[in-house]
Design an enzyme around this catalytic site. Sequence first.
Site, PDB file in Angstrom:
ATOM      1  CB  THR A  67      -4.973  82.317 -15.242  1.00 51.11           C
ATOM      2  OG1 THR A  67      -6.209  82.823 -13.802  1.00 51.11           O
ATOM      3  CG2 THR A  67      -4.135  82.850 -14.552  1.00 51.11           C
ATOM      4  CE1 TYR A  72      -3.268  78.123 -12.926  1.00 49.94           C
ATOM      5  CE2 TYR A  72      -4.502  80.177 -12.316  1.00 49.94           C
ATOM      6  CZ  TYR A  72      -3.998  78.647 -13.192  1.00 49.94           C
ATOM      7  OH  TYR A  72      -4.936  78.890 -14.401  1.00 49.94           O
TER       8      TYR A  72
END
Length: 327
Positions: free
Chosen positions: A117, A141
């Site tokens: 990501t 995350y």
Amino acid sequence: MGVILVTGGAGYIGSHACKALADAGHVPVTYDNLSTGWEDAVKFGPFEAGELSDRARLDAVLARHQPEAVMHFAALSDVGQSVREPGLYWRNNVAGSMTLLDAVTAAGTPRFVFSSTCATYGEQDGVTLDESCAQNPINAYGGSKRAVEDMLRDYARASGLAHVSFRYFNVAGADPERQVGEHHRPETHLIPVALDAVRGRRDKLTIFGTDYDTRDGTCVRDYVHVMDLVDAHIRGLDYLAKGGTDTVFNLGTGDGITEREEKETEAEVTDSAVPAVEGPRRPGDCTALVSGSRRAAELLGWVPERSTLPEMIGDAWGWHQTAGYTK
Ligand code: UDP
């Protein structure tokens, strides 16, 4: 053409990847615990229920299907939740990936594609991000995904596992044929939340923060159509089969879009006002995440073809008006 094990194949991106794999002549085997995915979304190949943390189950599934590659999508991906509950992210995303890599390297699977990501970059002062930018994630995350990228390199050095990591910008849209789409419970992502507000499935969209240093005060994101994104993964498999390895690719378009712009386009596409209020910033959000790279174009020949905002929102809207998943 062969068997590809798809962890998270019942989720949003994984299910679209399974469709693209099947279209390309592969057999996608979904490995998923259905914690955030849907059995209804497994339409293109066999389903194997299982946890990433269950080494014996992973060993059995790898032995049964003998995949030529693993595509690893299974992960928690809610930025806000990762700030509140970092342990969930380190346990599931990092420890889970470690067990998977133990199993994959023991089984001798030759190739691995990892779903990473742009959240691994963190706050970067308004620059567009290429793959050489420092990774300074500001939420668990992003931290968990960066850790798995590093872990993957270490496992590859020891085992010879050929691998690529894709750093996604904001994935949006749905299969234009409406076989699969985006459906989270609870929904937290901007476009589906706004569509739910238009449909009256929730009261309103809250815009998280209007005091960012951007052209209209709201966060800037780079949206990429899920069908374009999974196309890059098919190209990634080909790249690995031809001897490529150890490469990170950004997947974004380079167009930064603010939340207000997104909301206006959503109103145009749906021909309805989006009920919305302005609220405080959401902890963990970066000001701007925009891809500045052409590496995927140069090495994979990847050109996003559907990633205009009206097309992404149009496909998401088409999917939202279907029944969605029930189990
Ligand atoms: N966002 C928002 N309201 C929502 C959901 C998201 O304002 O209900 C904002 C969020 O703060 C971020 C952007 O929309 O700036 C994209 O968030 P999303 O959760 O869709 O993806 P992320 O960038 O966190 O992966």
